[in-house]
Design an enzyme around this catalytic site. Sequence first.
Site, PDB file in Angstrom:
ATOM      1  N   GLY A   1       0.767  -1.252   0.000  1.00  8.37           N
ATOM      2  CA  GLY A   1       0.000   0.000   0.000  1.00  8.37           C
ATOM      3  C   GLY A   1       0.789   1.287   0.000  1.00  8.37           C
ATOM      4  O   GLY A   1       0.219   2.371  -0.208  1.00  8.37           O
TER       5      GLY A   1
ATOM      6  N   GLU B   1       4.098  -6.460   1.995  1.00  5.88           N
ATOM      7  CA  GLU B   1       3.732  -6.926   0.643  1.00  5.88           C
ATOM      8  C   GLU B   1       3.691  -5.749  -0.334  1.00  5.88           C
ATOM      9  O   GLU B   1       2.669  -5.511  -0.970  1.00  5.88           O
ATOM     10  CB  GLU B   1       2.355  -7.601   0.690  1.00  5.88           C
ATOM     11  CG  GLU B   1       2.245  -8.756   1.674  1.00  5.88           C
ATOM     12  CD  GLU B   1       0.788  -9.158   1.941  1.00  5.88           C
ATOM     13  OE1 GLU B   1      -0.118  -8.669   1.240  1.00  5.88           O
ATOM     14  OE2 GLU B   1       0.573  -9.951   2.865  1.00  5.88           O
TER      15      GLU B   1
ATOM     16  N   GLY C   1       4.006  -3.610  -3.657  1.00  2.57           N
ATOM     17  CA  GLY C   1       4.090  -3.797  -5.097  1.00  2.57           C
ATOM     18  C   GLY C   1       4.520  -2.484  -5.729  1.00  2.57           C
ATOM     19  O   GLY C   1       5.658  -2.311  -6.165  1.00  2.57           O
ATOM     20  N   ARG C   2       3.594  -1.517  -5.685  1.00  2.00           N
ATOM     21  CA  ARG C   2       3.821  -0.228  -6.334  1.00  2.00           C
ATOM     22  C   ARG C   2       5.105   0.458  -5.858  1.00  2.00           C
ATOM     23  O   ARG C   2       5.856   1.005  -6.655  1.00  2.00           O
ATOM     24  CB  ARG C   2       2.629   0.691  -6.031  1.00  2.00           C
ATOM     25  CG  ARG C   2       2.627   1.985  -6.815  1.00  2.00           C
ATOM     26  CD  ARG C   2       1.536   2.929  -6.295  1.00  2.00           C
ATOM     27  NE  ARG C   2       0.284   2.285  -6.011  1.00  2.00           N
ATOM     28  CZ  ARG C   2      -0.760   2.240  -6.854  1.00  2.00           C
ATOM     29  NH1 ARG C   2      -0.681   2.830  -8.022  1.00  2.00           N
ATOM     30  NH2 ARG C   2      -1.877   1.630  -6.505  1.00  2.00           N
TER      31      ARG C   2
ATOM     32  N   ARG D   1      -4.501   2.666 -16.439  1.00  2.00           N
ATOM     33  CA  ARG D   1      -4.707   3.385 -15.171  1.00  2.00           C
ATOM     34  C   ARG D   1      -5.443   4.726 -15.331  1.00  2.00           C
ATOM     35  O   ARG D   1      -6.370   5.008 -14.576  1.00  2.00           O
ATOM     36  CB  ARG D   1      -3.392   3.596 -14.410  1.00  2.00           C
ATOM     37  CG  ARG D   1      -2.645   2.294 -14.072  1.00  2.00           C
ATOM     38  CD  ARG D   1      -1.558   2.480 -13.014  1.00  2.00           C
ATOM     39  NE  ARG D   1      -2.134   2.739 -11.721  1.00  2.00           N
ATOM     40  CZ  ARG D   1      -2.192   3.912 -11.140  1.00  2.00           C
ATOM     41  NH1 ARG D   1      -1.662   4.964 -11.711  1.00  2.00           N
ATOM     42  NH2 ARG D   1      -2.766   4.056  -9.966  1.00  2.00           N
TER      43      ARG D   1
ATOM     44  N   TYR E   1      -8.753   4.729 -13.277  1.00  2.00           N
ATOM     45  CA  TYR E   1      -8.721   5.399 -11.954  1.00  2.00           C
ATOM     46  C   TYR E   1      -8.564   6.912 -12.060  1.00  2.00           C
ATOM     47  O   TYR E   1      -8.220   7.552 -11.063  1.00  2.00           O
ATOM     48  CB  TYR E   1      -7.547   4.892 -11.108  1.00  2.00           C
ATOM     49  CG  TYR E   1      -7.349   3.401 -11.065  1.00  2.00           C
ATOM     50  CD1 TYR E   1      -8.241   2.587 -10.378  1.00  2.00           C
ATOM     51  CD2 TYR E   1      -6.256   2.805 -11.683  1.00  2.00           C
ATOM     52  CE1 TYR E   1      -8.042   1.209 -10.328  1.00  2.00           C
ATOM     53  CE2 TYR E   1      -6.048   1.441 -11.636  1.00  2.00           C
ATOM     54  CZ  TYR E   1      -6.952   0.645 -10.953  1.00  2.00           C
ATOM     55  OH  TYR E   1      -6.752  -0.705 -10.902  1.00  2.00           O
TER      56      TYR E   1
ATOM     57  N   CYS F   1     -10.645   3.546 -30.119  1.00  2.00           N
ATOM     58  CA  CYS F   1     -11.916   4.191 -30.455  1.00  2.00           C
ATOM     59  C   CYS F   1     -12.810   4.383 -29.233  1.00  2.00           C
ATOM     60  O   CYS F   1     -13.890   3.788 -29.146  1.00  2.00           O
ATOM     61  CB  CYS F   1     -12.621   3.368 -31.507  1.00  2.00           C
ATOM     62  SG  CYS F   1     -11.549   3.102 -32.916  1.00  2.00           S
ATOM     63  N   GLU F   2     -12.349   5.143 -28.279  1.00  2.00           N
ATOM     64  CA  GLU F   2     -13.139   5.489 -27.092  1.00  2.00           C
ATOM     65  C   GLU F   2     -12.646   6.824 -26.589  1.00  2.00           C
ATOM     66  O   GLU F   2     -11.427   7.054 -26.538  1.00  2.00           O
ATOM     67  CB  GLU F   2     -12.890   4.483 -25.950  1.00  2.00           C
ATOM     68  CG  GLU F   2     -13.301   3.098 -26.259  1.00  2.00           C
ATOM     69  CD  GLU F   2     -13.905   2.374 -25.066  1.00  2.00           C
ATOM     70  OE1 GLU F   2     -14.313   3.043 -24.088  1.00  2.00           O
ATOM     71  OE2 GLU F   2     -13.980   1.157 -25.138  1.00  2.00           O
TER      72      GLU F   2
ATOM     73  N   TYR G   1       1.459  -1.884 -12.191  1.00  2.00           N
ATOM     74  CA  TYR G   1       0.102  -1.882 -12.736  1.00  2.00           C
ATOM     75  C   TYR G   1       0.044  -1.225 -14.119  1.00  2.00           C
ATOM     76  O   TYR G   1      -0.946  -0.614 -14.485  1.00  2.00           O
ATOM     77  CB  TYR G   1      -0.878  -1.219 -11.748  1.00  2.00           C
ATOM     78  CG  TYR G   1      -0.774  -1.809 -10.358  1.00  2.00           C
ATOM     79  CD1 TYR G   1      -1.154  -3.122 -10.123  1.00  2.00           C
ATOM     80  CD2 TYR G   1      -0.233  -1.085  -9.289  1.00  2.00           C
ATOM     81  CE1 TYR G   1      -1.030  -3.690  -8.863  1.00  2.00           C
ATOM     82  CE2 TYR G   1      -0.099  -1.646  -8.025  1.00  2.00           C
ATOM     83  CZ  TYR G   1      -0.495  -2.944  -7.815  1.00  2.00           C
ATOM     84  OH  TYR G   1      -0.370  -3.510  -6.570  1.00  2.00           O
TER      85      TYR G   1
HETATM   86  N1  LLP Z   1      -1.161  -7.150  -0.732  1.00  2.00           N
HETATM   87  C1  LLP Z   1      -2.451  -7.343  -1.112  1.00  2.00           C
HETATM   88  C2  LLP Z   1      -3.263  -8.314  -0.384  1.00  2.00           C
HETATM   89  C3  LLP Z   1      -2.977  -6.601  -2.175  1.00  2.00           C
HETATM   90  O1  LLP Z   1      -4.248  -6.777  -2.534  1.00  2.00           O
HETATM   91  C4  LLP Z   1      -2.161  -5.673  -2.855  1.00  2.00           C
HETATM   92  C5  LLP Z   1      -2.675  -4.890  -3.985  1.00  2.00           C
HETATM   93  C6  LLP Z   1      -0.817  -5.526  -2.455  1.00  2.00           C
HETATM   94  C7  LLP Z   1      -0.360  -6.280  -1.378  1.00  2.00           C
HETATM   95  C8  LLP Z   1       0.123  -4.570  -3.117  1.00  2.00           C
HETATM   96  O2  LLP Z   1      -0.309  -3.259  -2.971  1.00  2.00           O
HETATM   97  P1  LLP Z   1       0.663  -2.039  -3.376  1.00  2.00           P
HETATM   98  O3  LLP Z   1       1.860  -2.077  -2.463  1.00  2.00           O
HETATM   99  O4  LLP Z   1       1.037  -2.213  -4.790  1.00  2.00           O
HETATM  100  O5  LLP Z   1      -0.177  -0.822  -3.158  1.00  2.00           O
HETATM  101  N2  LLP Z   1      -4.322  -1.675 -10.034  1.00  2.00           N
HETATM  102  C9  LLP Z   1      -4.347  -0.677  -8.986  1.00  2.00           C
HETATM  103  C10 LLP Z   1      -3.761  -1.198  -7.697  1.00  2.00           C
HETATM  104  C11 LLP Z   1      -4.444  -2.451  -7.205  1.00  2.00           C
HETATM  105  C12 LLP Z   1      -3.839  -3.009  -5.936  1.00  2.00           C
HETATM  106  C13 LLP Z   1      -4.421  -4.334  -5.591  1.00  2.00           C
HETATM  107  N3  LLP Z   1      -3.864  -4.968  -4.430  1.00  2.00           N
HETATM  108  C14 LLP Z   1      -3.620   0.570  -9.487  1.00  2.00           C
HETATM  109  O6  LLP Z   1      -3.155   0.589 -10.637  1.00  2.00           O
HETATM  110  O7  LLP Z   1      -3.554   1.550  -8.778  1.00  2.00           O
END
Ligand code: LLP
Length: 434
Positions: free
Chosen positions: A238, A288, A290-291, A327, A331, A358-359, A387
Amino acid sequence: MHRFHYAGADLHCESVDLAAIARLYGTPTYVYSAGTMADNFQRLQAAMAGLDVRICYAAKANSNLAVLRHFSNLGTGFDLVSGGEIRRVLAAGGTLAESVFAGVGKTEAEIALALEHGIHALHVESEPELARINHVAGKLGVVAPVAFRINPDVDAGTHAKITTGKSGNKFGLPLRQAVAAHEAAAKLKHIRIRGVQMHIGSQLTAAGPFVAAVEKLRPLVARLQADHGIEYFSIGGGLGIVYQDALASGTAAWWETQPADRRPLTPEAYGAALVPLLEPLGLKILLEPGRFLTGNAGVLLTRVEHLKRGADKNFLIVDAAMNDLVRPAMYESYHEFVPLHRDSSRRALVADIVGPVCESGDCFAHDRRLQEVGEGELLACLSVGAYGFAMAGRYNTRPLPAEVLVQGSAFELVNARETFEQMTAGEKIPAFLQ
Ligand code: LLP
């Protein structure tokens, strides 16, 4: 901070001129900086010093095999959400021993795959799911390590589509059901409760909601430690990144000039707020992200097709589209666009930056001000390492874009642009139409 910068007039990724990559592999092409990913990982790890911490990279953000291998080499585990992601980690040469398997609807086959490859734990979202895991583990003659995901019901203060820790979201067990669910789980023959988990949302720009969620769960975590001997507490991902001033945020100088109350959430501030709350638990802590690890480590290179001067508006039509990067359409997210070749003698242009799909929703930016550019010139769309490709599709029968990984002065194509034949390989004309 990141490793995209102008060397002279030309935008570079680490030591590589991005225009050279565009010339070699065409556009649209995603380019990732391995150095930036490593920096982000090390910085987050250092910010959590004092804890027994394990970083499980959320593969959903960017699951290119080369990226997974890079994180595996750095020593991360993985947060995985499908059989496909599990197979990707294995194909990249990683193991599941330090990885977790999450998601609200795991199939029996996916659960079996995770157990057969020695997953560290399955993150469980409901009691019916736990029953399914117990059943699959029984059939395999093993004991499944699990951790319930608890929904702390706090507002993450982020976009509604990526808020996950409110009681109205589909994720996790309500806090008030947690004790009973664990007591029931402890009676299942093929289940071992190994930890507990939360994840309240994505792109959080303040530490407050993380603190609120951890504080809400702390009494439960301590109780689970006493009653069930859990080993770890995963606080999810997050951590947000900078989108608005993406290029400038590459340097330490930019961060220093941000007023303290407007400074985006840093891993150091995240750690300073959370380490004191987590340390007394004496548990292993899983993160955990990601981003945070990959978001600012990737750009999307795109070529200008036309500059269309309209009555009320200008449109810069580029060769990337919503299928390559969804994105903004999904969003309303902001991504900075910069020219690969900077020319201060040019006039400024204000235009909507749009793709060829075409949107009307195929629009990356409204009324964006940038240096005037014309047909054939190259732009980079920033902060798309998370993402970006991972959410790309083939709408309008557009092939999935290419991906390139850079490290220092080395770079390699790590995913070739899809061909028409690959796109249509599974399709056929049925006999009754021939
Ligand atoms: N752990 C769980 C259980 C999750 O559902 C997620 C992301 C993460 C970790 C990693 O979250 P991060 O550190 O990346 O914020 N597609 C969207 C983001 C969807 C996130 C879904 N879950 C976007 O492009 O903003």
